[in-house]
Design an enzyme around this catalytic site. Structure first.
Site, PDB file in Angstrom:
ATOM      1  N   LYS A  13       0.848  -1.039  -0.021  1.00 27.57           N
ATOM      2  CA  LYS A  13      -0.087   0.024  -0.094  1.00 27.57           C
ATOM      3  C   LYS A  13       0.858   1.239   0.053  1.00 27.57           C
ATOM      4  CE  LYS A  13      -2.163  -0.756   3.752  1.00 27.57           C
ATOM      5  NZ  LYS A  13      -1.328  -2.039   4.175  1.00 27.57           N
ATOM      6  N   ARG A  88      -9.513   1.177   8.934  1.00 26.68           N
ATOM      7  CA  ARG A  88      -9.150  -0.530   9.108  1.00 26.68           C
ATOM      8  C   ARG A  88     -10.279  -1.141   9.876  1.00 26.68           C
ATOM      9  NH1 ARG A  88      -3.024   0.495   9.036  1.00 26.68           N
ATOM     10  NH2 ARG A  88      -1.923  -1.264   9.524  1.00 26.68           N
ATOM     11  N   ARG A 127      12.144  -6.125   4.986  1.00 27.72           N
ATOM     12  CA  ARG A 127      12.114  -4.585   4.506  1.00 27.72           C
ATOM     13  C   ARG A 127      12.739  -3.937   5.418  1.00 27.72           C
ATOM     14  NH1 ARG A 127       5.683  -3.049   4.747  1.00 27.72           N
ATOM     15  NH2 ARG A 127       5.374  -2.666   6.987  1.00 27.72           N
ATOM     16  N   ARG A 161      11.118  -1.134  10.847  1.00 24.29           N
ATOM     17  CA  ARG A 161      10.204  -0.540  11.769  1.00 24.29           C
ATOM     18  C   ARG A 161       9.984  -1.582  12.947  1.00 24.29           C
ATOM     19  NH1 ARG A 161       4.856   0.125   8.305  1.00 24.29           N
ATOM     20  NH2 ARG A 161       3.770  -0.719  10.197  1.00 24.29           N
ATOM     21  N   ARG A 172      -0.697  -8.413  13.168  1.00 29.53           N
ATOM     22  CA  ARG A 172      -1.149  -7.542  12.211  1.00 29.53           C
ATOM     23  C   ARG A 172      -2.004  -8.327  11.223  1.00 29.53           C
ATOM     24  NH1 ARG A 172       4.251  -4.966  11.009  1.00 29.53           N
ATOM     25  NH2 ARG A 172       3.330  -3.611   9.237  1.00 29.53           N
TER      26      ARG A 172
HETATM   27  P1  AMP Z   1       0.812   0.797   8.980  1.00 27.29           P
HETATM   28  O1  AMP Z   1       1.870   1.517   9.056  1.00 27.29           O
HETATM   29  O2  AMP Z   1      -0.155   1.023   8.185  1.00 27.29           O
HETATM   30  O3  AMP Z   1       1.051  -0.788   9.020  1.00 27.29           O
HETATM   31  O4  AMP Z   1       0.338   0.925  10.571  1.00 27.29           O
HETATM   32  C1  AMP Z   1       1.139   0.453  11.768  1.00 27.29           C
HETATM   33  C2  AMP Z   1       0.508   0.492  12.969  1.00 27.29           C
HETATM   34  O5  AMP Z   1      -0.055   1.782  13.157  1.00 27.29           O
HETATM   35  C3  AMP Z   1      -0.941  -0.506  12.828  1.00 27.29           C
HETATM   36  O6  AMP Z   1      -0.358  -1.908  13.363  1.00 27.29           O
HETATM   37  C4  AMP Z   1      -1.705  -0.028  14.123  1.00 27.29           C
HETATM   38  O7  AMP Z   1      -1.002  -0.059  15.217  1.00 27.29           O
HETATM   39  C5  AMP Z   1      -1.504   1.509  13.879  1.00 27.29           C
HETATM   40  N1  AMP Z   1      -2.807   2.072  12.852  1.00 27.29           N
HETATM   41  C6  AMP Z   1      -2.335   2.548  11.586  1.00 27.29           C
HETATM   42  N2  AMP Z   1      -3.525   2.911  11.056  1.00 27.29           N
HETATM   43  C7  AMP Z   1      -4.466   2.499  11.755  1.00 27.29           C
HETATM   44  C8  AMP Z   1      -5.843   2.656  11.680  1.00 27.29           C
HETATM   45  N3  AMP Z   1      -6.365   3.117  10.609  1.00 27.29           N
HETATM   46  N4  AMP Z   1      -6.626   2.159  12.879  1.00 27.29           N
HETATM   47  C9  AMP Z   1      -6.078   1.452  13.858  1.00 27.29           C
HETATM   48  N5  AMP Z   1      -4.488   1.392  14.253  1.00 27.29           N
HETATM   49  C10 AMP Z   1      -3.907   2.097  13.078  1.00 27.29           C
END
Ligand code: AMP
Length: 216
Positions: A13, A88, A127, A161, A172
């Protein structure tokens, strides 16, 4: 043009959002990036969410919804945006529909990156990014041309990360299947959803996404 990318962690994404942002001159809105920035700066929000994020758990809906609503109000979003990592959960998706309508806006396309779960663990745990320019790399699939040196800016510092380890990735992925996958039916019902093959090469995926947008 307002776009939304949906797919599990590791589906691409973020990478594809950056390409669409450049192609359509819109802004990328990544809630994950926003939360990581808040955590790194040690803001009140950042301190609140960091532990849960490091465990791979979702952050509470109300906080995320307010954050994204405020962000969409900023001037640079006038030409459109690509949402990456939000919504999400079903309550987030419903709130998004409502808050966009209140602002006189709507989503134009919802694009799913359909991928094979098992491949995601390998993609994510390998990554890393350049600490200076954020160029993405992978231990196996995309190493820098010269080991330890960023192709794009020449920096020798890289980062990973905190939540890109195998145990957290599994949490996740489970969160995606339990809480996010129901959004596919929600957007299919509105006629906005197109699925593309996220297992194809990066360029092929970009072409498929642009093709879906062209076809309307
Ligand atoms: P990402 O970078 O999109 O993989 O997000 C990393 C982490 O941020 C996720 O595992 C959640 O802990 C938090 N997070 C990001 N976006 C959301 C969302 N829309 N709703 C809830 N938690 C989020």
């Amino acid at each position: 043009m307002n776009l939304l990318l949906i797919g599990p962690p590791g589906a691409g994404k973020g990478t594809q959002a950056k390409r669409l942002k450049e192609a359509y001159r819109i802004v990328q809105l990544s809630t994950g990036d926003m939360l990581r920035a808040a955590a790194a700066q040690g803001t009140e929000v950042g301190l609140k969410v960091k532990e849960g994020m490091d465990r791979g758990e979702l952050v509470e809906d109300a906080l995320i919804i307010e954050m994204i609503s405020d962000r969409i109000d900023q001037n640079d979003c006038k030409n459109g945006f690509v949402l990456d990592g939000f919504p999400r959960t079903l309550p987030q998706a419903e709130a998004l529909t409502g808050l966009l309508a209140d602002k006189g806006l709507a989503l134009d396309y919802v694009l799913e990156l359909a991928v094979d779960d098992d491949a995601m663990v390998k993609r994510i745990t390998g990554r890393f990014t350049c600490a200076k320019c954020a160029q993405g790399y992978h231990d196996e699939f995309e190493r820098p041309a010269k080991d330890g040196v960023c192709n794009k800016c020449g920096s020798t510092e890289f980062k990973r990360r905190a939540d890109d380890n195998e145990e957290t990735v599994r949490t996740r992925l489970a969160a995606y299947h339990n809480q996010t996958a129901p959004l596919l039916a929600y957007y299919r019902n509105t006629g906005l959803l197109t699925s593309v093959d996220g297992m194809a090469s990066l360029d092929e995926v970009t072409d498929q996404l642009k093709g879906a947008i062209l076809r309307g």
